[in-house]
Design a protein around this motif. Structure first.
Motif, PDB file in Angstrom:
ATOM      1  N   ILE A 640       0.838  -1.193   0.000  1.00 19.49           N
ATOM      2  CA  ILE A 640       0.000   0.000   0.000  1.00 19.49           C
ATOM      3  C   ILE A 640       0.871   1.240   0.000  1.00 19.49           C
ATOM      4  O   ILE A 640       1.824   1.329   0.767  1.00 19.49           O
ATOM      5  CB  ILE A 640      -0.917   0.041   1.247  1.00 19.49           C
ATOM      6  CG1 ILE A 640      -1.955  -1.091   1.183  1.00 19.49           C
ATOM      7  CG2 ILE A 640      -1.638   1.383   1.364  1.00 19.49           C
ATOM      8  CD1 ILE A 640      -2.851  -1.166   2.401  1.00 19.49           C
ATOM      9  N   SER A 641       0.556   2.176  -0.895  1.00 21.07           N
ATOM     10  CA  SER A 641       1.197   3.491  -0.861  1.00 21.07           C
ATOM     11  C   SER A 641       0.208   4.518  -1.382  1.00 21.07           C
ATOM     12  O   SER A 641      -0.218   4.450  -2.538  1.00 21.07           O
ATOM     13  CB  SER A 641       2.476   3.527  -1.695  1.00 21.07           C
ATOM     14  OG  SER A 641       2.947   4.857  -1.784  1.00 21.07           O
ATOM     15  N   GLU A 642      -0.156   5.467  -0.531  1.00 21.77           N
ATOM     16  CA  GLU A 642      -1.083   6.511  -0.963  1.00 21.77           C
ATOM     17  C   GLU A 642      -0.470   7.399  -2.048  1.00 21.77           C
ATOM     18  O   GLU A 642      -1.191   8.039  -2.806  1.00 21.77           O
ATOM     19  CB  GLU A 642      -1.490   7.375   0.238  1.00 21.77           C
ATOM     20  CG  GLU A 642      -2.470   6.680   1.152  1.00 21.77           C
ATOM     21  CD  GLU A 642      -2.823   7.542   2.346  1.00 21.77           C
ATOM     22  OE1 GLU A 642      -3.628   8.475   2.172  1.00 21.77           O
ATOM     23  OE2 GLU A 642      -2.278   7.292   3.433  1.00 21.77           O
ATOM     24  N   LYS A 643       0.847   7.449  -2.084  1.00 22.10           N
ATOM     25  CA  LYS A 643       1.527   8.256  -3.106  1.00 22.10           C
ATOM     26  C   LYS A 643       1.421   7.605  -4.481  1.00 22.10           C
ATOM     27  O   LYS A 643       1.632   8.266  -5.498  1.00 22.10           O
ATOM     28  CB  LYS A 643       2.999   8.446  -2.740  1.00 22.10           C
ATOM     29  CG  LYS A 643       3.205   9.320  -1.503  1.00 22.10           C
ATOM     30  CD  LYS A 643       4.666   9.364  -1.111  1.00 22.10           C
ATOM     31  CE  LYS A 643       4.857  10.151   0.183  1.00 22.10           C
ATOM     32  NZ  LYS A 643       6.230  10.030   0.696  1.00 22.10           N
ATOM     33  N   GLY A 644       1.093   6.322  -4.510  1.00 23.50           N
ATOM     34  CA  GLY A 644       0.907   5.623  -5.781  1.00 23.50           C
ATOM     35  C   GLY A 644       1.930   4.530  -6.002  1.00 23.50           C
ATOM     36  O   GLY A 644       3.107   4.658  -5.657  1.00 23.50           O
ATOM     37  N   LEU A 645       1.453   3.432  -6.564  1.00 22.60           N
ATOM     38  CA  LEU A 645       2.308   2.287  -6.900  1.00 22.60           C
ATOM     39  C   LEU A 645       2.393   2.105  -8.412  1.00 22.60           C
ATOM     40  O   LEU A 645       2.868   1.082  -8.890  1.00 22.60           O
ATOM     41  CB  LEU A 645       1.732   1.002  -6.271  1.00 22.60           C
ATOM     42  CG  LEU A 645       1.722   0.928  -4.741  1.00 22.60           C
ATOM     43  CD1 LEU A 645       0.826  -0.221  -4.265  1.00 22.60           C
ATOM     44  CD2 LEU A 645       3.140   0.723  -4.207  1.00 22.60           C
ATOM     45  N   GLY A 646       1.938   3.117  -9.155  1.00 22.99           N
ATOM     46  CA  GLY A 646       1.943   3.003 -10.614  1.00 22.99           C
ATOM     47  C   GLY A 646       0.598   3.414 -11.188  1.00 22.99           C
ATOM     48  O   GLY A 646      -0.311   3.808 -10.457  1.00 22.99           O
ATOM     49  N   THR A 647       0.483   3.328 -12.510  1.00 18.64           N
ATOM     50  CA  THR A 647      -0.775   3.705 -13.168  1.00 18.64           C
ATOM     51  C   THR A 647      -1.324   2.539 -13.972  1.00 18.64           C
ATOM     52  O   THR A 647      -0.588   1.609 -14.348  1.00 18.64           O
ATOM     53  CB  THR A 647      -0.569   4.906 -14.112  1.00 18.64           C
ATOM     54  OG1 THR A 647       0.507   4.600 -15.007  1.00 18.64           O
ATOM     55  CG2 THR A 647      -0.222   6.158 -13.323  1.00 18.64           C
ATOM     56  N   MET A 648      -2.630   2.595 -14.255  1.00 17.26           N
ATOM     57  CA  MET A 648      -3.305   1.595 -15.086  1.00 17.26           C
ATOM     58  C   MET A 648      -4.307   2.317 -15.972  1.00 17.26           C
ATOM     59  O   MET A 648      -4.655   3.470 -15.700  1.00 17.26           O
ATOM     60  CB  MET A 648      -4.091   0.593 -14.220  1.00 17.26           C
ATOM     61  CG  MET A 648      -3.294  -0.205 -13.237  1.00 17.26           C
ATOM     62  SD  MET A 648      -4.342  -1.445 -12.441  1.00 17.26           S
ATOM     63  CE  MET A 648      -5.820  -0.566 -12.128  1.00 17.26           C
ATOM     64  N   TYR A 649      -4.757   1.602 -16.979  1.00 18.41           N
ATOM     65  CA  TYR A 649      -5.724   2.192 -17.912  1.00 18.41           C
ATOM     66  C   TYR A 649      -6.917   1.260 -18.093  1.00 18.41           C
ATOM     67  O   TYR A 649      -6.765   0.047 -18.144  1.00 18.41           O
ATOM     68  CB  TYR A 649      -5.055   2.448 -19.270  1.00 18.41           C
ATOM     69  CG  TYR A 649      -3.960   3.491 -19.193  1.00 18.41           C
ATOM     70  CD1 TYR A 649      -4.239   4.843 -19.423  1.00 18.41           C
ATOM     71  CD2 TYR A 649      -2.664   3.126 -18.850  1.00 18.41           C
ATOM     72  CE1 TYR A 649      -3.244   5.808 -19.329  1.00 18.41           C
ATOM     73  CE2 TYR A 649      -1.658   4.085 -18.747  1.00 18.41           C
ATOM     74  CZ  TYR A 649      -1.959   5.423 -18.987  1.00 18.41           C
ATOM     75  OH  TYR A 649      -0.964   6.381 -18.874  1.00 18.41           O
ATOM     76  N   GLY A 650      -8.132   1.857 -18.169  1.00 18.56           N
ATOM     77  CA  GLY A 650      -9.342   1.098 -18.465  1.00 18.56           C
ATOM     78  C   GLY A 650      -9.372   0.771 -19.948  1.00 18.56           C
ATOM     79  O   GLY A 650      -8.466   1.166 -20.674  1.00 18.56           O
ATOM     80  N   PRO A 651     -10.363   0.053 -20.428  1.00 15.91           N
ATOM     81  CA  PRO A 651     -11.617  -0.323 -19.781  1.00 15.91           C
ATOM     82  C   PRO A 651     -11.561  -1.654 -19.023  1.00 15.91           C
ATOM     83  O   PRO A 651     -12.558  -2.040 -18.432  1.00 15.91           O
ATOM     84  CB  PRO A 651     -12.590  -0.418 -20.945  1.00 15.91           C
ATOM     85  CG  PRO A 651     -11.752  -0.894 -22.081  1.00 15.91           C
ATOM     86  CD  PRO A 651     -10.409  -0.255 -21.881  1.00 15.91           C
ATOM     87  N   GLU A 652     -10.421  -2.355 -19.075  1.00 18.06           N
ATOM     88  CA  GLU A 652     -10.352  -3.620 -18.338  1.00 18.06           C
ATOM     89  C   GLU A 652      -9.079  -3.630 -17.511  1.00 18.06           C
ATOM     90  O   GLU A 652      -8.007  -3.315 -18.016  1.00 18.06           O
ATOM     91  CB  GLU A 652     -10.359  -4.811 -19.310  1.00 18.06           C
ATOM     92  CG  GLU A 652     -10.447  -6.144 -18.580  1.00 18.06           C
ATOM     93  CD  GLU A 652     -10.481  -7.330 -19.548  1.00 18.06           C
ATOM     94  OE1 GLU A 652     -11.547  -7.957 -19.669  1.00 18.06           O
ATOM     95  OE2 GLU A 652      -9.435  -7.615 -20.157  1.00 18.06           O
ATOM     96  N   ILE A 653      -9.234  -3.970 -16.245  1.00 21.39           N
ATOM     97  CA  ILE A 653      -8.042  -4.027 -15.395  1.00 21.39           C
ATOM     98  C   ILE A 653      -7.875  -5.446 -14.849  1.00 21.39           C
ATOM     99  O   ILE A 653      -8.838  -6.201 -14.702  1.00 21.39           O
ATOM    100  CB  ILE A 653      -8.109  -2.992 -14.246  1.00 21.39           C
ATOM    101  CG1 ILE A 653      -9.415  -3.133 -13.457  1.00 21.39           C
ATOM    102  CG2 ILE A 653      -8.005  -1.576 -14.756  1.00 21.39           C
ATOM    103  CD1 ILE A 653      -9.253  -3.814 -12.148  1.00 21.39           C
ATOM    104  N   SER A 654      -6.636  -5.798 -14.551  1.00 24.03           N
ATOM    105  CA  SER A 654      -6.309  -7.126 -14.027  1.00 24.03           C
ATOM    106  C   SER A 654      -5.993  -7.034 -12.537  1.00 24.03           C
ATOM    107  O   SER A 654      -5.241  -6.157 -12.121  1.00 24.03           O
ATOM    108  CB  SER A 654      -5.096  -7.702 -14.758  1.00 24.03           C
ATOM    109  OG  SER A 654      -5.386  -7.843 -16.127  1.00 24.03           O
ATOM    110  N   VAL A 655      -6.582  -7.950 -11.789  1.00 24.27           N
ATOM    111  CA  VAL A 655      -6.362  -7.978 -10.339  1.00 24.27           C
ATOM    112  C   VAL A 655      -5.590  -9.255  -9.999  1.00 24.27           C
ATOM    113  O   VAL A 655      -6.084 -10.358 -10.235  1.00 24.27           O
ATOM    114  CB  VAL A 655      -7.705  -7.968  -9.572  1.00 24.27           C
ATOM    115  CG1 VAL A 655      -7.468  -7.835  -8.078  1.00 24.27           C
ATOM    116  CG2 VAL A 655      -8.606  -6.864 -10.096  1.00 24.27           C
ATOM    117  N   PRO A 656      -4.362  -9.130  -9.453  1.00 23.99           N
ATOM    118  CA  PRO A 656      -3.569 -10.326  -9.146  1.00 23.99           C
ATOM    119  C   PRO A 656      -4.297 -11.281  -8.210  1.00 23.99           C
ATOM    120  O   PRO A 656      -5.167 -10.876  -7.425  1.00 23.99           O
ATOM    121  CB  PRO A 656      -2.309  -9.751  -8.481  1.00 23.99           C
ATOM    122  CG  PRO A 656      -2.208  -8.353  -9.011  1.00 23.99           C
ATOM    123  CD  PRO A 656      -3.624  -7.890  -9.175  1.00 23.99           C
TER     124      PRO A 656
END
Length: 665
Positions: A640-656
């Protein structure tokens, strides 16, 4: 205590007939007089001490005075005189400070035996005799300046449930006053790797409330033989209004336990943490020999149809909160802990045994002192109490008790499996079918258009009027802790999988709109060697091993990160059912073992626009559809990091696999 947890103490039910109240005077318990004013039994002044006992069916009452808290005989016996409202009084014109006393009541020619009364506020060792003290002399330095840490809303509450002994007894705690109230006053304590333990650990973690397991005077630990290390949680009340001596540095001196308890509260308040007291008004340890029964036989307990003691607690008796003097007693007891000890909240054991009216009276009395005092309880009983279901403080009736919360076993068991079968898994074990019950918990047990209550495991209707009336949790003291439950329900689980699923479970808890609650030590992957009910297991089972904070640093960091996320983002704690319905929207997820939702339109004034949470318990990646656009990831793969762990783009996202994903637009 929990519904199936029936073996806390083995007290046989005793029939009331052996010492029934005199029916010559009162045809029923409803006709007993109610004492007006305070229920104080001892009022000390240097010149004279006033004693008052409510015992309306007594023929005679004696007051016995002693030099010591145990042993020896009374040096003086004083006959008490009948007075108004069923009371008996005596005034002793001596300076009795430092002396001890008991009462003995005679009914129908029989002396019932010594009792410290029902309302002793100071006692000697093992609580058999009450003590005469000046309460103001028990106040620690600067006690008058002690203040509750600020709390803007019940939605801001984050609870940490702890047993005094578990928390500090292990050598790795680095705490001097092991197993004592004073353990929570020590700062600068560390584990062998110099990581914070004790009160500094709690500050670092970020919890707002410490819920201490029963700390009133309970009967199952012999305070004169503490070298035996006999363990108990304390759900066996003896004297409700005085701290237990086993957690004091000297159980023989009545003032010590009182002062040290206050020092603990004061230290936690200075650390910005509020204190919740676990209260067990639903039953007493003894029945025939209890303080209640030796004072006013039959009155304080409910009776079964056969005239014997009713037993909805599975501990030998159930108290009669619906009778006026028991109701008054409970209200005054709660106020005593608030006013004398500065307690900030109460957790009611087997709250479902009490009636709704009494719980609402307690809420009203607490609110009059401070509306931010938090009250919650177990909305169930061990078996059906002797009152109509619709009048009891059961979970299903929570909506009738504004400002009182109940535990959600719906969400708990949907995550990890049913209480009565340790080997049975659920969502975390990859078994489908619990998703709707998890959604029920995510919204805080309130009505929500996207929750199909017909598919919720235990409750076919929402029972909370507001989300702050639901306690969100996955484990607590009287059950397997989370690590043990995962090991038991998922055979062959690897250490990596254990950590992943542990984090996933608590993500559901901390992003729920209910009030999050964790069991002490879970943040360092505590285990209890697979023991389901460790109420009298030794320290080797119950103690928190603080070396685990080093070994599971990533898990501790994750819990801490979840707490910070919740504190910094009001979207996760809207505190209002209407706002939850307006801003919390569940997203479609194909197949089972995935729960996805978004908190939309700057919910609660959140700086982040739309926040998405996806819980994936599958052993493979899950796909979820979201609107097109760029998203910032703040929780992924157990970090967890509120500053961000990276970016992603829609319309479909992958959840490990076996993890939570939190991101925002």
């Amino acid at each position: 205590m929990k519904l199936n947890n029936l073996v806390i103490i083995g007290v046989a039910a005793t029939t009331v007939a052996s010492c029934a109240p005199s029916k010559k005077e009162y045809a029923s318990y409803e006709l007993y007089p109610v004492r007006t004013g305070s229920l104080a039994e001892m009022e000390y002044a240097p010149a004279a001490t006033q004693f008052t006992l409510w015992s309306p069916t007594a023929d005679e009452v004696r007051l016995m005075l002693y030099d010591a808290g145990e042993g020896g005989h009374a040096y003086e016996t004083v006959a008490m005189s009948p007075a108004e409202d069923g009371t008996w009084t005596a005034k002793v014109e001596q300076n009795l400070k430092g002396k001890f006393y008991t009462f003995n009541v005679k009914i129908n020619g029989k002396w019932l035996g010594d009792t410290p009364g029902i309302n002793a506020q100071a006692v000697g060792v093992n609580g058999k005799r009450a003590a005469v003290i000046d309460m103001r002399e028990t106040d620690p330095e600067d006690w008058a300046e002690d203040k509750r840490p600020p709390l803007a809303s019940p939605a801001d509450v984050i609870i940490y449930e702890v047993h005094h002994r578990d928390f500090s007894i292990d050598p790795s705690s680095g705490i001097r006053n092991k197993g004592k109230f004073l353990a929570m006053t020590e700062t600068g304590t560390v584990n062998p790797d110099k990581l914070a333990t004790g009160i500094d650990h709690l500050k670092e973690l970020g919890v707002t409330h410490v819920h201490i397991l029963p700390s009133y005077d309970y009967a199952s630990v012999d305070e004169s033989r503490l070298d035996e290390n006999k363990y108990n949680w304390g759900y066996d009340p003896q004297n409700y209004n005085v701290p237990d001596g086993s957690y004091a540095t000297d159980p023989y001196k009545p003032d010590v336990r009182i002062r040290e308890f206050k020092q603990m509260v004061q230290a936690l308040h200075k650390a910005g943490i509020r204190v919740v007291l676990d209260v067990v008004y639903n039953h007493t340890f003894n029945t025939a020999e209890s303080n209640f029964e030796r004072t006013v036989p039959g009155y304080f307990y409910r009776q079964a149809p056969d005239g014997g003691f009713a037993d909805a607690s599975a501990c030998g008796n159930e108290t009669a909160s619906d009778r006026p003097m028991m109701r008054k007693y409970m209200v005054e007891s709660v106020l005593h802990w608030i006013n004398e000890y500065h307690i900030d909240g109460f957790r009611f054991d087997l709250m479902g045994i009490h009636d709704i009216e009494t719980m609402n009276e307690i809420r009203k009395a607490a609110t009059a002192v401070d509306p931010t005092i938090f009250i919650y309880g177990e909305g169930w009983a061990a078996s059906a109490p002797q009152l109509a279901q619709d009048s009891l403080a059961m979970k299903a009736n929570t909506y009738k008790m504004p400002g009182i919360a109940a535990f959600s076993d719906e969400m708990r068991d949907a995550l990890r499996g049913p209480f009565n079968d340790n080997r049975q898994g659920a969502f975390l074990a990859g078994l489908p079918g619990g998703e709707e019950s998890i959604k029920f918990g995510i919204v805080g047990a309130v009505r929500h258009p996207q929750v199909d209550n017909g598919k919720v495991n235990y409750s076919k209707a929402p029972w909370a009027e507001q989300p702050t009336q639901m306690i969100s949790y996955v484990s607590c003291h009287d059950d397997m802790c989370l690590v043990d439950r995962l090991k038991s329900s998922i055979p062959g689980i690897t250490p990596e999988e254990l950590a992943r699923l542990d984090k996933l479970a608590q993500t559901a808890v901390f992003t729920s709109q209910g009030v999050p609650f964790i069991y002490a030590g879970e943040e360092v992957m505590r285990d209890k060697k697979g023991v389901h009910n460790s109420y009298q297991s030794p320290d080797s089972v119950n103690a928190i091993d603080w070396k685990r904070k080093t070994e599971h640093a990533d898990v501790f960091a994750y819990y801490k990160g979840l707490i910070q996320l919740r504190k910094h983002h009001p979207a996760f704690r809207l505190g209002d059912a209407g706002l939850v319905r307006k801003h919390l929207e569940f997203l479609p997820a194909e197949g089972g073992n995935v729960v996805a939702y978004r908190l939309k339109e700057h919910a609660g004034g959140d700086a982040w626009g739309d926040i998405y949470v996806v819980l994936n318990a599958r052993k493979e990646t899950a796909k979820v559809s979201v609107p097109e656009g760029k998203y910032t990831v703040v929780c992924k793969d157990g970090f967890i990091s509120e500053k961000g762990l990276g970016t992603m783009y829609g319309p479909e996202i992958s959840v490990p696999a076996q993890s939570a994903l939190i991101f925002y637009k």
